[in-house]
Design an enzyme around this catalytic site. Structure first.
Site, PDB file in Angstrom:
ATOM      1  N   GLU A   1      -6.813   3.315  -4.145  1.00 41.27           N
ATOM      2  CA  GLU A   1      -6.600   4.708  -4.519  1.00 41.27           C
ATOM      3  C   GLU A   1      -6.732   5.675  -3.332  1.00 41.27           C
ATOM      4  OE1 GLU A   1      -7.927   5.869  -8.265  1.00 41.27           O
ATOM      5  OE2 GLU A   1      -6.517   7.523  -7.922  1.00 41.27           O
ATOM      6  N   ASP A   2      -7.735   5.465  -2.505  1.00 43.35           N
ATOM      7  CA  ASP A   2      -8.110   6.507  -1.530  1.00 43.35           C
ATOM      8  C   ASP A   2      -7.897   6.176  -0.057  1.00 43.35           C
ATOM      9  OD1 ASP A   2      -8.905   8.063  -3.649  1.00 43.35           O
ATOM     10  OD2 ASP A   2     -11.004   7.436  -3.550  1.00 43.35           O
TER      11      ASP A   2
END
Ligand code: MN
Length: 343
Positions: free
Chosen positions: A78-79
């Site tokens: 996700e990041d």
């Protein structure tokens, strides 16, 4: 910037001493640290500290190395720039599956209507084909709640409410008592600040005032148990969580004298037979209140909770709940489904 946590903090909580397991956790830690390099939490700490805390708590509740490693890697897809393919290649299918599962769960939101909540909860449970995905997600939320004070004010309420409305019911359903209590008590002051203050003011003197008496009661009970030939046991205190107490006070006209389980002594013994013996010893020692004996061993609560409960009056005139359980019941009550995860 604060220093990053050392991997030893995770390794010391790992239940295995297997070198392959250790090596896996160290590799995941280094990978995550590099992937999140330069990212900081609202607290100003390096991002990897969040991952390390999550991994440490996962190890603490007895999760094995793959789940702990997935805890370290849960925000990489996700990041960071790490791709799904890289993660799968580097850590294999199992860890990849767990991280992907957590990533997919990422968008669970609370919108306010009751029916919506119910469907969200179902989705939440259904989406995790592997219960470990949900456990990682819950521990991730727990650490986010532990650090909520650093999050911008305008986001705090939404996160805290989402915690109370979605995550707490899930922990309850799964019998994860310890995590449920912590999530509730972290969210409570944000979601219901006035009620929180009211509960806090009603109780802040009680614990302090009763501390000495409670310790005396515990000592005399220990002595009594030992005299009766109960050899392997341990005792501890627990006070009811502020949110759970708030729920009860609402049903009891805000009268603390009508709450009998604010303070409790837990007795953990080694067999079911001993649970019943200890109940007898407690009743011989202290006067029980009528209609307060609950046999959740023969009749477990719907979420599987088991224990014997009784309420007594001590010579110091304290009203105390006594909870009697085996070691296995204790582990279940604290960690619920997490203590049944099969590998
Ligand atoms: Mn996270």
């Amino acid at each position: 910037m604060a220093e990053s946590i050392k991997v030893d903090k995770i390794l010391e909580k790992l239940s295995t001493t297997n070198s392959a397991d250790k090596e896996l956790v160290i590799r995941a830690f280094e990978f995550a640290k590099k992937a999140h390099e330069g990212q900081v939490r609202y607290s100003g700490e390096p991002y990897v500290n969040h991952l390390a805390h999550v991994a440490r708590m996962l190890a603490e509740i007895g999760m094995e190395a793959h789940t702990v490693a997935a805890g370290l890697l849960h925000d990489t897809i996700e990041d960071t720039n790490v791709t799904s393919e890289e993660l799968q290649k580097e850590f294999g299918d199992e860890i990849f599956f767990l991280v992907q599962g957590v990533t997919k769960l990422g968008s669970v939101r609370y919108y306010g209507s009751d029916r919506h909540n119910e469907s969200l909860r179902k989705l939440f449970v259904a989406t995790s084909q592997d219960i470990r995905v949900l456990i990682i997600k819950l521990i991730d939320r727990l650490h986010n709640m532990q650090t909520l004070q650093y999050v911008p004010k305008e986001k705090q309420l939404r996160i805290a409410r989402e915690t109370l409305e979605i995550y707490v019911p899930v922990t309850h359903r799964l019998g994860m008592g310890r995590i449920r209590k912590e999530l509730e008590d972290l969210a409570f002051p944000y979601v219901y600040p006035d009620e929180y203050t009211k509960v806090f003011n009603l109780t802040r003197h009680i614990i302090k005032k009763s501390e000495e008496d409670l310790e005396k009661s515990r000592k005399s009970l220990q002595k009594k148990l030992a005299e009766s030939g109960i050899l392997n046991f341990h005792t501890s205190f627990r006070s009811k969580g502020t949110y759970s107490l708030y729920q009860k006070l609402k049903r009891r006209e805000w009268d603390m004298d009508k709450v009998y389980d604010f303070l409790a002594i837990r007795i953990v013994v080694s067999s079911i037979e001993e649970c019943y013996r200890v109940l007898g010893i407690v009743h011989e020692h202290w006067r029980p209140l009528p209609k307060r004996v609950k046999d959740y061993i023969a009749f477990p609560k719907p979420n599987g909770y088991q224990s014997l409960h009784t309420t007594v009056i001590t010579p110091h005139r304290n009203i105390l709940e006594i909870q009697i359980r085996t070691e296995a019941m204790h582990r279940d009550a604290e960690y619920g489904i997490a203590s049944h995860v099969m590998y």
